[in-house]
Write an enzyme that holds these catalytic residues in place. Sequence first.
Site, PDB file in Angstrom:
ATOM      1  N   CYS A 105     105.787 -90.211 112.833  1.00 35.38           N
ATOM      2  CA  CYS A 105     104.619 -89.579 113.458  1.00 35.38           C
ATOM      3  C   CYS A 105     104.937 -88.154 113.915  1.00 35.38           C
ATOM      4  CB  CYS A 105     104.153 -90.440 114.631  1.00 35.38           C
ATOM      5  SG  CYS A 105     103.082 -89.600 115.803  1.00 35.38           S
ATOM      6  N   CYS A 126     104.645 -87.618 117.640  1.00 30.04           N
ATOM      7  CA  CYS A 126     105.773 -88.234 118.358  1.00 30.04           C
ATOM      8  C   CYS A 126     106.998 -87.318 118.322  1.00 30.04           C
ATOM      9  CB  CYS A 126     106.116 -89.590 117.742  1.00 30.04           C
ATOM     10  SG  CYS A 126     104.751 -90.761 117.691  1.00 30.04           S
ATOM     11  N   CYS A 173      90.762 -81.366 106.469  1.00 28.61           N
ATOM     12  CA  CYS A 173      91.056 -82.706 107.006  1.00 28.61           C
ATOM     13  C   CYS A 173      91.228 -83.733 105.880  1.00 28.61           C
ATOM     14  CB  CYS A 173      89.926 -83.126 107.959  1.00 28.61           C
ATOM     15  SG  CYS A 173      89.848 -84.881 108.316  1.00 28.61           S
ATOM     16  N   CYS A 200      88.770 -86.652 106.033  1.00 26.99           N
ATOM     17  CA  CYS A 200      87.423 -86.268 105.586  1.00 26.99           C
ATOM     18  C   CYS A 200      87.341 -86.282 104.061  1.00 26.99           C
ATOM     19  CB  CYS A 200      87.070 -84.876 106.112  1.00 26.99           C
ATOM     20  SG  CYS A 200      87.163 -84.710 107.912  1.00 26.99           S
TER      21      CYS A 200
END
Length: 537
Positions: A49, A52, A384, A387
């Site tokens: 991540c 993270c 995105c 998207c």
Amino acid sequence: MRTFKSLAALALAATTISASDVHDLKTDTFKDFISSNNLVLAEFFAPWCGHCKALAPEYEEAATQLKEKNIPLAKVDCTVEADLCREYGVEGYPTVKVFRGLGNIKPYQGARKAPAIISYMTKQQLPAVSLLTKDTLEEFKTTDKVVLVAYFASDDKASNETYSALAESLRDDYIFGATNDVELATTEGVKQPAVVLYKDFDEGKTIFSDKFTQQAIETFAKVASTPLVGEVGPETYQAYMASGIPLAYIFSETAEERADLAKTLKSVAEKYKGKINFATIDAKAFGAHAGNLNLPTDKWPSFAIQDTVTDEKYPFDGNKLTEKKIAAFVKDYSDGKLKPSIKSEPVPEKNDGPVKVLVATQFKEIVIDQANKDVLVEFYAPWCGHCKALAPTYEKLGELYQSNGFDSKVVIAKVDATVNDVPEKIQGFPTIKLYPAGSKDSPVDYSGSRTMEDLANFIKDNGSNKVDVLAAQAKKEEGGDEDATDIPSSMAKAAPAATESAENVAGKVAHAVKEAAQVVQTFVADDEVPQDHHDEL
């Protein structure tokens, strides 16, 4: 000799790695650790991540400093301890929670920077109100950047109850202290009951001596705790947006120039204190955000006002930020003489496809003014990835309503929210909202899986027209009547979307981080994780 030096270096590195002050918890150690500590901050993360990874050094720094206060920070790798993470409702990474034992858990609400984590957890450790004496007051004043101290008589039950209730409700935001020592009140130049907000900026302290009500003190604290000319950054952006007060941005590339401009515009900020917040912003680091305010992104310094409630923008025309010019501009804004700047793409020449393309200047006409239609709107960003993945499904959804003759009852629409000013605060992409017929002022947020079936059922369940397009399509395929109003909704939902392998996810995240690196600086993040997990800046 070289081999010895290499081994020594490796040994040193290993020592450094193992010296972390963040406790690495497993399923078999987690509950015992939480139970044996009064207060714990725990991060649930995944190694791949990106958010993270960005949090990791800040979390380590906070852990080291909070160790001195006996506030442990812990982490759990959810790719290894999957069952444990599911047990605690982890749906996105990172998820950070505050534990006061196993039965008292709440989400961490602060920014993901070391100073914010330290400040937030220090507040959590203290009682809602710390009782102070002449021996502890001075040290207490320096506990955080902002602290509040109430001065009231020991028999003033009403003030005591008001202040205690306020402290309980705002303990995540401020540190509260109180004393009934009359001599201390006199020394501080206040008459009981009163509240003094101590701060490490501007004039150092502000005194509240009005009617002692919870609402009045809360309003006072919100205004007094905001610097006269502050700074917009990762730690402060959300607070400015949540203040409910318009924000005046002062963009500049150098710290020296920002300091000079803050000094130049200080008198203007003083005049509108409590009505408009003023803050400088680093144009080198966050210049892309100027585009969100309809300012050029390559000409500095610059100035703009944003209404944090309506999201309307008022960019100042020009780059000479003199006291006289900005004072006149702010006065016109305050007097309601300025019109908001609206960024919009051109109106499409043709717009008869299954998915209507919205632009800012046509949003009201298509979404709001069509009072008898349920309108589903996707707010998207061209960069995105989520998207892009949704696009073919969304197109098929539009075709489903169009081919079944429901155009007069349901509209499927989309808008590029990066180049069009929209009347909604969009925190992540894609954001999908339904504007029901007859209730356009109360749009319904969509948070389900992004399948055509789930989106269609969402429109049926939340739209005013109750159109069951799936039932109509099923009837049509059987060769029967297409009227959906007589058919019970009995279609099974689509199977859950297949999950990607960890390797694929890791690859996609790496690509997404590279793709969105510049866009993150505009304060809007991709919907890689749930919206409340996005970085503020």
